[in-house]
Design a protein around this motif. Structure first.
Motif, PDB file in Angstrom:
ATOM      1  N   LYS A  48     -28.633  -6.299 -79.076  1.00 59.14           N
ATOM      2  CA  LYS A  48     -28.939  -6.764 -77.725  1.00 59.14           C
ATOM      3  C   LYS A  48     -28.445  -8.189 -77.581  1.00 59.14           C
ATOM      4  O   LYS A  48     -28.775  -9.067 -78.391  1.00 59.14           O
ATOM      5  N   LEU A  49     -27.641  -8.455 -76.538  1.00 65.26           N
ATOM      6  CA  LEU A  49     -27.069  -9.779 -76.327  1.00 65.26           C
ATOM      7  C   LEU A  49     -27.766 -10.540 -75.201  1.00 65.26           C
ATOM      8  O   LEU A  49     -27.880 -11.765 -75.266  1.00 65.26           O
ATOM      9  N   ALA A  50     -28.193  -9.823 -74.173  1.00 60.81           N
ATOM     10  CA  ALA A  50     -28.838 -10.487 -73.033  1.00 60.81           C
ATOM     11  C   ALA A  50     -29.540  -9.431 -72.198  1.00 60.81           C
ATOM     12  O   ALA A  50     -29.285  -8.228 -72.335  1.00 60.81           O
ATOM     13  N   ASP A  51     -30.427  -9.886 -71.322  1.00 56.99           N
ATOM     14  CA  ASP A  51     -31.010  -8.992 -70.330  1.00 56.99           C
ATOM     15  C   ASP A  51     -31.322  -9.778 -69.076  1.00 56.99           C
ATOM     16  O   ASP A  51     -31.224 -11.007 -69.047  1.00 56.99           O
ATOM     17  N   GLY A  52     -31.666  -9.072 -68.019  1.00 60.54           N
ATOM     18  CA  GLY A  52     -31.957  -9.721 -66.749  1.00 60.54           C
ATOM     19  C   GLY A  52     -31.448  -8.898 -65.591  1.00 60.54           C
ATOM     20  O   GLY A  52     -31.715  -7.696 -65.522  1.00 60.54           O
ATOM     21  N   HIS A  53     -30.693  -9.535 -64.689  1.00 59.36           N
ATOM     22  CA  HIS A  53     -30.154  -8.849 -63.523  1.00 59.36           C
ATOM     23  C   HIS A  53     -28.670  -9.159 -63.359  1.00 59.36           C
ATOM     24  O   HIS A  53     -28.230 -10.291 -63.595  1.00 59.36           O
ATOM     25  N   ILE A  54     -27.924  -8.146 -62.973  1.00 60.34           N
ATOM     26  CA  ILE A  54     -26.558  -8.322 -62.507  1.00 60.34           C
ATOM     27  C   ILE A  54     -26.609  -8.363 -60.983  1.00 60.34           C
ATOM     28  O   ILE A  54     -27.377  -7.621 -60.364  1.00 60.34           O
ATOM     29  N   TYR A  55     -25.796  -9.232 -60.401  1.00 63.97           N
ATOM     30  CA  TYR A  55     -25.767  -9.346 -58.943  1.00 63.97           C
ATOM     31  C   TYR A  55     -24.421  -8.867 -58.415  1.00 63.97           C
ATOM     32  O   TYR A  55     -23.369  -9.274 -58.908  1.00 63.97           O
ATOM     33  N   VAL A  56     -24.491  -7.977 -57.417  1.00 60.25           N
ATOM     34  CA  VAL A  56     -23.281  -7.523 -56.740  1.00 60.25           C
ATOM     35  C   VAL A  56     -23.441  -7.822 -55.253  1.00 60.25           C
ATOM     36  O   VAL A  56     -24.566  -7.869 -54.733  1.00 60.25           O
ATOM     37  N   PRO A  57     -22.337  -8.056 -54.558  1.00 53.22           N
ATOM     38  CA  PRO A  57     -22.447  -8.336 -53.117  1.00 53.22           C
ATOM     39  C   PRO A  57     -23.165  -7.218 -52.378  1.00 53.22           C
ATOM     40  O   PRO A  57     -22.948  -6.030 -52.649  1.00 53.22           O
ATOM     41  N   ALA A  58     -24.025  -7.591 -51.443  1.00 57.18           N
ATOM     42  CA  ALA A  58     -24.749  -6.589 -50.655  1.00 57.18           C
ATOM     43  C   ALA A  58     -23.794  -5.727 -49.841  1.00 57.18           C
ATOM     44  O   ALA A  58     -24.123  -4.590 -49.481  1.00 57.18           O
ATOM     45  N   SER A  59     -22.603  -6.254 -49.565  1.00 57.06           N
ATOM     46  CA  SER A  59     -21.599  -5.469 -48.842  1.00 57.06           C
ATOM     47  C   SER A  59     -21.076  -4.321 -49.689  1.00 57.06           C
ATOM     48  O   SER A  59     -20.572  -3.319 -49.165  1.00 57.06           O
ATOM     49  N   VAL A  60     -21.190  -4.443 -51.023  1.00 53.06           N
ATOM     50  CA  VAL A  60     -20.801  -3.365 -51.935  1.00 53.06           C
ATOM     51  C   VAL A  60     -21.898  -2.322 -52.006  1.00 53.06           C
ATOM     52  O   VAL A  60     -21.648  -1.117 -51.967  1.00 53.06           O
ATOM     53  N   TRP A  61     -23.146  -2.798 -52.135  1.00 52.11           N
ATOM     54  CA  TRP A  61     -24.303  -1.890 -52.179  1.00 52.11           C
ATOM     55  C   TRP A  61     -25.553  -2.654 -51.777  1.00 52.11           C
ATOM     56  O   TRP A  61     -25.848  -3.733 -52.317  1.00 52.11           O
ATOM     57  N   SER A  62     -26.303  -2.074 -50.843  1.00 48.09           N
ATOM     58  CA  SER A  62     -27.495  -2.728 -50.322  1.00 48.09           C
ATOM     59  C   SER A  62     -28.718  -2.540 -51.208  1.00 48.09           C
ATOM     60  O   SER A  62     -29.726  -3.212 -51.043  1.00 48.09           O
ATOM     61  N   GLY A  63     -28.617  -1.586 -52.161  1.00 51.94           N
ATOM     62  CA  GLY A  63     -29.763  -1.267 -52.998  1.00 51.94           C
ATOM     63  C   GLY A  63     -30.393   0.070 -52.664  1.00 51.94           C
ATOM     64  O   GLY A  63     -31.248   0.560 -53.417  1.00 51.94           O
ATOM     65  N   GLU A  64     -29.979   0.689 -51.554  1.00 46.79           N
ATOM     66  CA  GLU A  64     -30.485   2.007 -51.164  1.00 46.79           C
ATOM     67  C   GLU A  64     -29.821   3.081 -52.031  1.00 46.79           C
ATOM     68  O   GLU A  64     -28.615   3.041 -52.272  1.00 46.79           O
ATOM     69  N   ARG A  65     -30.616   4.055 -52.507  1.00 49.05           N
ATOM     70  CA  ARG A  65     -30.075   5.086 -53.407  1.00 49.05           C
ATOM     71  C   ARG A  65     -29.686   6.363 -52.670  1.00 49.05           C
ATOM     72  O   ARG A  65     -29.141   7.271 -53.266  1.00 49.05           O
TER      73      ARG A  65
END
Length: 366
Positions: free
Chosen positions: A346-363
């Motif tokens: 394991k090298l790191a953990d947390g969150h990756i951030y992508v532009p909301a224009s790519v994906w809003s988070g809705e599945r």
């Protein structure tokens, strides 16, 4: 909100590394998923400067995990190979090195509870349907990464992770020899088209005017070789029933030559548009099977073992890798299973951030 946060683990698995996600934290729709992974990795730039990729095919790989609904498996492992310089994602292959980190990642994510000093995890590779039994070190019920196991291509040592691959023959094409032949001639080069964990076209280095001992840099600079190899690979893909593989990383391509460091044979493995810095776990099984198969392009490069199981040591560009092969020779070569020892961290953990224009988070939106 201008960006979407996605929980992740960043792990080295074998000689590869990349983000490991819970599948439920990503979009269901595969086209949207591809755009998310391209944004996360930074695909489309040689340095992946706007993402977490490392500018090489072994550092732009992604694992997505979920509890399996398969009667045999505990964990489903969905793999994606993200291109470095092109904004492309290939969901067809699997990756055995990234697989090395699936067991520890599943424990880290709470998908698996450690059980005893060694936790057995049954993994289904979603892309190919392959089944793998992983044994992860969990002394006292706690996951550890430190240990004494060393693998070529990775500095230092770590805890061993044992991988046993079952039902690996014909994983992508449905056949051990997808063309029905031990050897085919494509563009004047003899190749063995074989499907063991990873579909491959394998040739002798000498037939390309190579020694097989060239460095990664020497091979990558040899564009005449790569151009010819790619023509052969594309035609091999068609002959193997895989269709147009122009933009797919499978089938992979491999070269074999006599060993010179005490191993079984020397190999070079291609990803396919660059030389692998070491050796893929999946490709290692296919090349080991090729070595053991009488009549293949590897026939005569090394003496065949007298009994099963046998260890095939593949000398590669940064060391060697051992593949333990269980097989039988009654009525021809039959592969039963193949196993390898790898490590992960394991090298790191947390969150990756992508532009909301790519994906809003809705599945939704399948």
């Amino acid at each position: 909100m201008t960006q979407t946060a996605i929980p992740y683990l960043f792990m080295r698995g074998g000689t590869s590394r990349g983000p490991y996600f819970r599948r439920e934290d990503l979009p269901e729709d595969q086209e949207i998923l591809a755009r998310v992974l391209i944004a996360a990795v930074g695909s489309g730039h040689p340095l992946n400067i706007d993402g977490i990729g490392g500018g090489a095919a072994v550092t732009t790989k992604v694992a997505m995990l979920s509890r399996s609904e398969d009667d045999w498996a505990d964990i489903d492992y969905f793999f994606a190979q993200v291109s470095v310089e092109e904004q492309l994602v290939d969901f067809k292959p699997t990756c055995g090195n990234i697989l090395s980190g699936v067991g520890p990642a599943a424990i880290e994510m709470g998908l698996i509870e450690p059980a005893g000093d060694v936790t057995e995890i049954r993994i289904r590779a979603v892309n190919t349907g392959a089944r793998i039994l992983a044994r992860v070190q969990t002394p006292g019920g706690r996951l550890i990464y430190g240990g004494d196991t060393e693998i070529a291509g990775v500095p230092g040592t770590a805890a061993p992770i044992e991988l046993n691959f079952m039902e690996v023959v014909g994983s992508s094409t449905g056949a051990f020899l997808p063309t029905g032949k031990l050897r085919d001639v494509i563009d004047g080069i003899e190749v063995t088209c074989m499907d063991v964990t990873m579909p491959m076209a394998i040739a002798r280095a000498a037939d390309f005017g190579l020694t097989g001992y060239e460095s990664v840099a020497e091979l990558d600079e040899n564009r005449a070789f790569f151009d010819r190899m790619e023509r052969i690979r594309i035609q091999a893909g068609q002959m193997m029933g895989m269709g147009d593989v122009t933009k797919s990383v499978t089938p992979k391509f491999g070269l074999v030559a006599p060993a010179r460091e005490g191993g079984t044979v020397t190999v070079r493995y291609f990803m396919p548009w660059k030389t692998h810095p070491s050796m893929a776990v999946t490709g290692a099984q296919c090349m080991a099977a090729c070595v053991l198969t009488p009549g293949s392009v590897a026939d005569g490069l090394a003496p065949l073992p007298e009994a099963s199981p046998a260890t095939v040591e593949l000398e590669h560009a940064s060391g060697s890798i051992d593949v333990l092969v269980d097989f039988s020779m009654e009525g021809g070569f039959t592969l039963n299973s193949a196993g390898l020892m790898r490590t992960a961290r394991k090298l790191a953990d947390g969150h990756i951030y992508v532009p909301a224009s790519v994906w809003s988070g809705e599945r939704s939106g399948r």
